[in-house]
Structures are given as C-alpha cells and as structure tokens.
Enzyme design. Sequence first.
Site, mmCIF file in Angstrom:
data_model
loop_
_atom_site.group_PDB
_atom_site.id
_atom_site.type_symbol
_atom_site.label_atom_id
_atom_site.label_comp_id
_atom_site.label_asym_id
_atom_site.label_seq_id
_atom_site.Cartn_x
_atom_site.Cartn_y
_atom_site.Cartn_z
ATOM 1 N N GLN A 50 0.837 -1.213 0.000
ATOM 2 C CA GLN A 50 0.000 0.000 0.000
ATOM 3 C C GLN A 50 0.867 1.256 0.000
ATOM 4 O OE1 GLN A 50 -3.568 -0.327 2.808
ATOM 5 N NE2 GLN A 50 -2.337 -2.063 3.428
ATOM 6 N N LEU A 51 1.937 1.190 0.800
ATOM 7 C CA LEU A 51 2.806 2.366 0.954
ATOM 8 C C LEU A 51 3.462 2.756 -0.374
ATOM 9 C CD1 LEU A 51 3.810 4.265 3.205
ATOM 10 C CD2 LEU A 51 5.760 2.727 3.506
ATOM 11 N N HIS A 54 2.254 5.105 -3.184
ATOM 12 C CA HIS A 54 2.488 6.556 -3.157
ATOM 13 C C HIS A 54 3.807 6.804 -3.873
ATOM 14 C CE1 HIS A 54 -0.931 7.228 -0.578
ATOM 15 N NE2 HIS A 54 -0.569 6.145 0.079
ATOM 16 N N SER A 63 14.989 -7.328 -0.096
ATOM 17 C CA SER A 63 14.606 -8.180 -1.221
ATOM 18 C C SER A 63 14.419 -9.620 -0.769
ATOM 19 C CB SER A 63 15.693 -8.122 -2.292
ATOM 20 O OG SER A 63 15.548 -9.196 -3.175
ATOM 21 N N GLN A 64 13.339 -10.248 -1.200
ATOM 22 C CA GLN A 64 13.124 -11.660 -0.849
ATOM 23 C C GLN A 64 13.956 -12.592 -1.731
ATOM 24 O OE1 GLN A 64 8.805 -11.910 -1.109
ATOM 25 N NE2 GLN A 64 8.726 -12.131 1.107
ATOM 26 N N HIS A 137 0.097 14.105 1.966
ATOM 27 C CA HIS A 137 -0.925 13.400 1.178
ATOM 28 C C HIS A 137 -1.107 11.966 1.701
ATOM 29 C CE1 HIS A 137 -3.230 12.061 -2.252
ATOM 30 N NE2 HIS A 137 -2.399 11.053 -2.387
ATOM 31 N N ARG A 142 -4.015 7.780 4.498
ATOM 32 C CA ARG A 142 -3.789 6.528 5.230
ATOM 33 C C ARG A 142 -4.083 6.605 6.726
ATOM 34 N NH1 ARG A 142 -3.836 2.680 1.294
ATOM 35 N NH2 ARG A 142 -2.496 3.328 -0.416
#
Lengths: 176, 150
Positions: A50-51, A54, A63-64, A137, A142
């Site tokens: 979600q973050l 933006h 990193s996975q 914003h 959020r």
Amino acid sequence: MRVKLLSHTELEAVKHVLRVKNVSFDPSQLLDHVVYMFEIEDCSRVTTHQLVRHRLASYDQESQRFSSASREGFVTPPSVQSNESAMRVYDQALKAAYQAFESMIALGVPKEDARYVLPNAIKTKLVMTVTAKSLMHIVWQRTALQAQWEIKEVVNVMLNLAREATPELWTKIIER
Amino acid sequence: MPMCCQPVMKVSLVWHTPNPERTIAVAMRRCYSTKPIEDIEVELEQKGREYWKYLLTRALQDKSLDVFEHYCLELLIEDTPEAEMRRVATAYPFIRLLPLNGRDWLVAMNARTLIEMWRDEIHKPFASTIVERLNANGTSPVFNSVVFGV
C-alpha cells in the site's frame, strides 16, 4: 513494527536563506523543500504494497530474492489474534506456506522462485525518502477512518516523527 | 546582454542529507540485509569509505540509480533567469523550485537527478556548477569522485 526518522531537512537553514533574501516564511511553500528519510521495520508486505503506491517518494526494500524468510517473521492482524478458531486456521496456513518454501529451497529451487509461496503477512524492512508535501498526502489518505489498521499505525508514527522534527510545517494537514 | 557580461550562476549549499555516501550505502544494503538499520550503519562504519566507494561504484555499474535518491540537496541558486530555471525544472520534474526574488531560487533535488542532469550534454553546465560547489565545500567526496570523477 518500528519506524525511525533517519534524517530530515533542517528547516532553520532554509528559513535563514528566506530571512537573508527578505522573503516571508510560508510553511505551505516549503512542503516541497523539506524531506524526511525513514526506516520502517517489521511491518507486513500487505502494508508496504500500500505504501509504495504513493509514487512521489523513494524506496529501497529488503529483497526476498536474497534475504531468508523466517518462521517468526509474520504479522498477525488483531482480528485474527482475538479469534481462537481463526488463529488456528491462520497459523496452519502460515506453517504450510513456510514449510513449502523451505522444502523447495531444499529441492534446489532458487529463493527468487521459492518465495512465490510466501504470504503477504511476511515482515519486511525498507528505507523511504519523502517530501513533506507527499507525506502530507499519505497522512491524509492513510490515517482516514476507512484506512487499513497496519498502514494507519505506520503512517501515524511517521506523522508524529515528522511533526516533532519540523513542527512549523505540521500545524495543519492540508488536503492534497 | 552580451555573453561576456552575463552574471554567472552562483550556487550555495543550504542543506544536504548528512553523511551522504553512507546514506546511499545504507539504502543499498537495506535491499540485501535482514538486519535492523542500526546494525547496517555499524557495519558500514566499520568497513569504511573504501567499501562505500565499492557500493556506489556497483550501483552506478548496475544502473541502480534509485539508491542515489536518498541523498537530497537544498540549494540556493542566485543570478539565474527564470527562463533558465524553468527549462531545467521542465526537463527534470523531480526538481522543486521556490522563486525568492527576481533571479534567486531555492532549489530542492536529489543526487539521482544531479547524475542524470550531468549526463545530459544540454544540462551538464548547470549540473557542473552544482558539482563544483559540492567539491569546494568538501561535501560527499566519495560520491563526487565515483560519479563525476572529480
């Protein structure tokens, strides 16, 4: 979850230039000129998905492909935690996903492919650099009533840290 | 005004991200490490500037310019006409301008934009003036050397 403010623009330095140039201080005009760099740790990938929507910010995230998932590294939402039956289902699902991940690694599947079975609940870490304008914003969107609980928690901490660092910019949240 | 009499753009550094090279290195290491940020910072302090130089060189080679976005600059640019500033800001949308009076500007940008500007022949003179200022102030010597060869 942990949020740390790593650095931010020194508002006093900017205000000094305004004074020298005989320009009045208007916080709304400086929102684009003040940046914050945050470290965000141990929130779920649900939240970072979600973050990073933006887009007016810079992100670098664990990193996975390279780091290992651990069995302890998952976030459990309060609605699951408070429901014993749901918690059992959740725990079984996470165990199954993590076991599948480990089995594939043992079978020689590279991490970058084995990670496909990992759930969104997995904890992650990232650094983020964002302007006050863009953060405002993000805060506006959020921390709204209908926002999801985890990102709301993260962004509220970011807001408090930014407000503490540069109080003059955060006297009101301007809708953008 | 004839070219010989045009005032020269003057750049002053108002603020920059503290410890810029280590900040860029932290952003790089964040992608590959599970450690908390404090541990990454300690590791980078222990390994020192040569290691930061290695990481920055690697980022440039891999074209991973995103890590340079965490090195931010706030500049005062004086004696520069509006047309010139607007031309630069139009070409690089992540530059933010605040007109102060007539020919003076507060300019916010990050190091990635500076690199892209410096690589563009049209805007290289503008970028070079900023790089000269960084160099004269002794700001980010490792970054300046790795990226601009100065």
